[in-house]
Design a protein around this motif. Structure first.
Motif, PDB file in Angstrom:
ATOM      1  N   CYS A  59       1.091 -10.420   4.110  1.00  0.00           N
ATOM      2  CA  CYS A  59       0.083 -11.465   4.302  1.00  0.00           C
ATOM      3  C   CYS A  59       0.095 -12.430   3.118  1.00  0.00           C
ATOM      4  N   CYS A  89      -5.832 -10.664   0.218  1.00  0.00           N
ATOM      5  CA  CYS A  89      -5.561  -9.640   1.229  1.00  0.00           C
ATOM      6  C   CYS A  89      -4.747  -8.472   0.669  1.00  0.00           C
ATOM      7  N   GLU A  98       4.160  -5.692   4.161  1.00  0.00           N
ATOM      8  CA  GLU A  98       4.781  -5.622   5.482  1.00  0.00           C
ATOM      9  C   GLU A  98       4.389  -4.337   6.202  1.00  0.00           C
ATOM     10  N   CYS A 145      -4.168  -6.292   7.620  1.00  0.00           N
ATOM     11  CA  CYS A 145      -4.843  -7.152   6.649  1.00  0.00           C
ATOM     12  C   CYS A 145      -6.142  -6.494   6.169  1.00  0.00           C
ATOM     13  N   PRO A 157      -5.062  -9.678  12.161  1.00  0.00           N
ATOM     14  CA  PRO A 157      -4.450 -10.276  10.971  1.00  0.00           C
ATOM     15  C   PRO A 157      -5.104 -11.608  10.622  1.00  0.00           C
ATOM     16  N   ARG A 206      -1.518 -15.462   8.191  1.00  0.00           N
ATOM     17  CA  ARG A 206      -0.404 -14.509   8.341  1.00  0.00           C
ATOM     18  C   ARG A 206       0.274 -14.686   9.700  1.00  0.00           C
TER      19      ARG A 206
END
Length: 221
Positions: free
Chosen positions: A180, A185, A189, A193, A208, A212
């Motif tokens: 993000c 945040c 990967e 979030c 998310p 993002r």
């Protein structure tokens, strides 16, 4: 070993270590009785070999437990390499309805493996034959990724992962494919979030961050 084999074993032990064999016949009888109990499941030939192996590396008097421990280790090794895949078709003399006979044959096979009269049946035997391809496919499926049926069953307990799967199935952007970009945040990967909370805690977000999603869309394009 049988009780009548123990005196001869003790005599052989005394050739290497006279300390083991007492002079009093009554003590010898008592010692033989004890050894007979401990070595009841140990083959006589193995016991003799174990005595030689013991004194090849140790200056201390041998105990019956030294022999039985060596035997148990050998049995464990043999059985750990034996799959126990008893094939009734290899025994046409057995009646398919004779459950007692089947159990006796299975026990005899395992006994043969333990005693070294028959080599352990390797794991490869499981994946041989007509079903080999199906077995390999299932093993590969379980070892490399989670089967779809399992993933769907766990979806209520893994909302973030379930959302990713749903997005991919529907052809939408997988926002969790990238970290993000929102500074507060910190989601990496594949991670959902988050937002800052009280006491330094972080709270997961159901969806998310929009930034993002936009970044993932651009990366996919």
């Amino acid at each position: 070993m049988t009780p009548d084999q123990i005196p001869q074993l003790l005599k052989q032990v005394s050739y290497a270590d006279p300390r083991v064999l007492p002079e009093d016949p009554k003590e010898i009888a008592g010692l033989a009785g004890l050894w007979a109990v401990v070595l009841a499941d140990v083959p006589a030939e193995f016991a003799v070999q174990a005595v030689g192996a013991h004194y090849a590396k140790s200056p201390y008097p041998i105990k019956p437990s030294d022999i039985s421990t060596r035997w148990q280790a050998l049995v464990h090794d043999r059985m750990s390499r034996h799959t126990g895949t008893f094939e009734p078709t290899a025994h046409p003399e057995l009646d398919p309805d004779d459950e007692a006979g089947f159990r006796q044959a299975l026990a005899a096979e395992r006994r043969a493996v333990v005693m070294g009269h028959q080599p352990p049946t390797p794991l490869a035997a499981i994946t041989s034959g007509p079903a080999a391809e199906e077995v390999e496919r299932r093993l590969k499926e379980l070892g490399t990724y989670m089967p779809p049926s399992v993933r769907d069953a766990l979806a209520p307990y893994r909302p973030a992962a379930a959302a990713r799967v749903t997005a991919i199935r529907e052809g939408r952007t997988d926002a969790l494919a990238i970290a993000c970009p929102v500074g507060t945040c910190r989601a990496t990967e594949k991670q959902p979030c988050t937002r800052p909370g009280k006491g330094g805690r972080r709270h997961r977000l159901t969806n998310p961050h929009p930034s993002r999603i936009d970044a993932a869309t651009g990366a996919a394009a």
